[in-house]
Each structure stands twice: as C-alpha cells, then as structure tokens.
Design an enzyme around this catalytic site. Structure first.
Site, short mmCIF file in Angstrom:
data_model
loop_
_atom_site.label_atom_id
_atom_site.label_comp_id
_atom_site.label_asym_id
_atom_site.label_seq_id
_atom_site.Cartn_x
_atom_site.Cartn_y
_atom_site.Cartn_z
N CYS A 186 -0.72 4.26 2.21
CA CYS A 186 -1.00 4.47 3.67
C CYS A 186 -0.36 2.67 3.99
O CYS A 186 0.97 2.50 3.99
CB CYS A 186 -2.29 4.68 4.05
N SER A 187 -1.22 1.77 4.63
CA SER A 187 -0.81 0.69 4.93
C SER A 187 -1.83 -0.35 5.02
O SER A 187 -1.91 -1.26 5.83
CB SER A 187 -0.15 0.95 6.44
N CYS A 188 -2.76 -0.07 4.13
CA CYS A 188 -3.81 -1.08 3.80
C CYS A 188 -3.35 -2.53 3.83
O CYS A 188 -2.47 -2.89 3.20
CB CYS A 188 -4.61 -0.92 2.64
N CYS B 73 0.76 -1.24 0.07
CA CYS B 73 -0.08 0.00 0.14
C CYS B 73 0.91 1.09 -0.04
O CYS B 73 1.50 1.59 1.11
CB CYS B 73 -0.84 0.09 1.35
#
Lengths: 224, 235
Positions: free
Chosen positions: B143-145, B140
């Site tokens: 962000c950090s999905c 991701c």
C-alpha cells in the site's frame, strides 16, 4: 493467489519520478479525498486492516486505471455502503436520503487534533510467546494468501512467499491483519523483521548481498 | 487550474508521465493566460475525480456524517503543521547528541513521544541509520505505509506503482533515478513496511558539522534522505 495491490518485484512499471519536496497534495481534490477518508474512519465502523482490504478488493482492471486517491475513494465508498452508512442509491443519485443515525459520531473540527495525535497502536500484551530469536533462519509459508478466508487479507507479499531469511528484529506482539480485517478478532501474535538476501528473492539482483526486510507475523513463519 | 489534472486513466506510470507533462503545460497556460487576459486556453470543467469527491463530500455532509470544517482542519494539519521538518528535527538531534542517537536507535518511541511526534501512522517507529556499510531505504509494496508524524503525507512517487513494484527488486536502479549512486561495498537494505512499524532513516551525517546549530542542520536534511532515497545537502 494474490490481488492487484501485491506488486512488489513486478516488471514493467517504468522510472520513478521524484518531485519537489514541498508538494504535499498535487491537487486540491487529493487533499479533500484524504480528509474525507480520515473523517469517515473516525466513525469507528471499520479498522485499518478492513480499509486496506477494501482497496485491495477493487477489480484489478479498476485498481490499475485508478490513480492513488481514486483507489482510496473507491475503497471508502465500498465500506460506507457495506457498513450501512450510505446506500448505493444515495451514491448513484448524488443525494442524501434522510439523516444518518451515526451523526453523534461525526468528527468535529475541535476534535481533529486529538483524533490525529492519538493514533491507534497495534501492539498488544499477549500470552503467545515469541518462539524465534535474533539470527534464527525462518521460512515464510508458501502461500501469499489468507489461510482462513478465501481471497482474504494478508500482509505476506507474494515475492517473499516460501523464502528463507533470518530474524533481524523482534517487535513484540501486534494485531494480526489476516484476522482483524475480517472482524474475526485482533488475534495478536509476535511480529518480526525478517531479512532476506536479494539473491534469495530475485533471479538477477542488483547486488546479491543487498537485503530486503519485511515485518512478518509468527504464523507466517516456520523454522528453516 | 487544478481541474486540469484529469488524465489518470491509462495506468499509473503513464499517468505520472501525463502528470509531469500536465504540470509543464499548466505553467505554460498560466503564462499564456496572464498575457492574454481575455482568452481561456484551458477549460473550466472540473475533472471527473474532483467532481466525484465533491459529490461524496456533499452527500456525507448532508447525512450528518462529516463536517467540512473538520476536513479543512485535517488538510491544514498535513499541509502546514505535520511534515518532514519533524523528522529533520529528530535527525539533527541524533547527529549532534550521541546519547540521543544511541537511545533513538535502541527504542525511538519514548523519545519521539517526548518531542510530541506521535500519532496516526507513527505509533511504532524504528529508526535505522545509514553508514558507509549499510544504506537503508523504505518502501511499502502492498500500500503506502509511511511515518506520518515525522514526514507528513507521502509524496506521489512513494505511492506510485513504479516505486512500489521496483524498489524491492532493483533498489540501486531506483536510487539512480534519484541521483544516488552507492559503492558496491555498501549493502542496501530495503525495508518493506508490511506491518504497523514505521521506519525512519537517519541519513549519514556530513563531515564538518561540529558546532552547527540545530536549525542550520535541519536545513541540510531533505525529506527524501529520511526515506533513504536521497542524500542530505552538502555543507
């Protein structure tokens, strides 16, 4: 054009350092920061798109000096103040000045399980038809920017702006972050997984046949 | 001892360096501490972010906006209940049941709901399968999905700027840092999770698993293999 979080393709970050598989939180405050953020999210004052945007809006200087969960905390405090749940004064003083009028929304221990397992699906039934089918060549818009709100939220990374790829999957209609992050409504529209050849994105790809696939909303795309 | 994780101020990759070094240092300190009971080679001053978190929690608790016992329960959930074992269970089923595998690749969501793997950050799952021809990996960049109900909270490296920035541009180099080298004829597909769809990689099934019990298969399946950054353990 873009903000600090939009780092896909950037040079200079050094090696990735894998870690042991059984580590969930590197330190206790990370766990606490995550839990506080989720619990505050359950107050219902903002949606996930707004919370991502709050983190993205950190000044680049702060974004890069902060560790991951510091970014979360900074985004969280912005939203708490902007939504009137806390005042900047309370944060500076480290003290609560009077109780909140939102206490009835507080997440209690007994509701945690329901809260975490319920989720927040973003698929919607909408009349807007999906106009692209599997294999269609599509081009992303040239600007990796929110088209309506200056400096607003978008999920088109700059490395894929203006690039041509093909439709690999059709996901149905999903809430549009560019609108939802700014309280402008869900504006759900068809979402696609679009595949790009590495050689169409990078000057020196590892292997030109490799692919990068992004989930992109219909309004990000035109027929190529 | 956690309070000594304090150096996050010089950019993410440097921070990771410091982090790794700090861990080594902490282990050394614990050993030293055990040997010399009366001396404190480290100090007890909590780190700045730890204090900020504590302050925020205190204010929010006094405002009546959060309940510390609910925070404990959230942490316990992700520390002990929801983690990569869920994803490994799904992969083991896909390896041992071709009908399940086909249905999973077609539409994972009804099957996962039936298994109880649904919830926050896992509302819309797509399973992708690694083969000799295609190697899938997930990132991701914005962000950090990450598929929480299947894999838990993402590891630090997944959230690092280095992984986020480099994986889309030089996936094979990143894979080599995990000790994974792929032949040229295998196409790498990097999935950048830019929406609420979460991707689960079904790693390539090792040969010779016929007749193995689900529990034994689960033990072969690493978290990193379900992100597409590692391989499964060999038999």
């Amino acid at each position: 054009m873009t903000r600090a979080h939009d780092m896909g393709g950037r040079f200079g970050d050094g090696p990735v350092r894998p870690e042991l598989e059984n580590v969930v939180f590197d330190s206790y405050w990370h766990a606490r920061a995550l839990a506080i953020t989720l619990a505050c999210g359950s107050l219902g004052l903002w949606n996930i798109d707004a919370s991502r945007h709050a983190r993205e809006c950190l000044p680049p200087k702060d974004y890069f000096r902060f560790s991951y969960y510091e970014r979360w905390l900074a985004g969280l405090t912005t939203m708490l103040v902007e939504n009137g749940a806390l005042t900047a004064e309370e944060l500076m003083m480290g003290e609560a000045i009077g109780p909140s009028d939102l206490t009835n929304r507080k997440l209690v221990a007994n509701s945690v399980n329901d809260f975490l397992t319920k989720g927040s699906p973003t698929d919607r039934l909408v009349s807007k038809k999906s106009i692209y089918k599997y294999g269609d060549l599509v081009k992303t818009r040239a600007f990796p920017e929110n088209m309506d709100v200056t400096g607003g939220h978008t999920r088109l990374p700059s490395y894929a702006a203006g690039a041509t790829g093909y439709v690999l999957l059709r996901h149905g209609a999903h809430v549009l972050p560019d609108s939802n992050a700014h309280g402008l409504g869900e504006a759900a529209e068809p979402l696609y997984a679009v595949a790009f050849k590495a050689s169409d994105l990078w000057a020196q790809p590892n292997n030109s046949d490799d692919e990068v696939i992004l989930d992109l909303w219909q309004s990000y795309l035109v027929l190529a | 001892m956690l309070a000594t994780y304090s150096s996050f101020s010089t950019g993410a990759s440097a921070a990771l360096n410091v982090w790794t070094n700090t861990r080594v240092l902490i282990n050394y300190m614990i050993m030293a501490h055990d040997q010399e009971h009366n001396e404190h080679p480290y100090n007890d001053l909590p780190s700045e972010p730890a204090l900020r978190v504590k302050a925020l929690e205190t204010i929010l608790t006094r405002k009546g906006l959060i309940d510390p016992s609910a925070l404990d329960k959230i942490i316990d959930t992700y520390q002990n209940k929801i983690g990569p074992r869920n994803g490994a269970h799904v992969v083991a089923k896909a390896w041992s049941d071709s009908n399940f595998r086909a249905a999973l690749l077609d539409d994972a969501n009804p099957l996962l709901a039936k298994l109880g793997y649904y919830g926050r950050q896992g509302e819309h799952i797509v399973a992708v399968e690694n083969t000799d021809e295609i190697h899938n990996m997930v990132v991701c960049t914005l962000c950090s999905c990450y598929p929480w109900p299947l894999l838990g909270i993402p590891p630090s490296w997944y959230k690092s700027d280095a992984y986020r920035s480099r994986t889309v541009r030089e996936p094979r180099k990143v894979l080599s840092e995990f000790g994974v080298r792929l032949p040229e004829y295998t196409t790498v597909r990097v999935w950048d999770s830019t929406a609420e769809i979460r991707y689960l990689v079904i790693p390539k099934c090792p040969t010779g698993i016929d007749g193995m019990a689900e529990e034994a298969l689960i033990k072969l399946i690493t978290r990193d293999s379900m992100i597409g950054c590692g391989l499964v353990k060999s038999l």
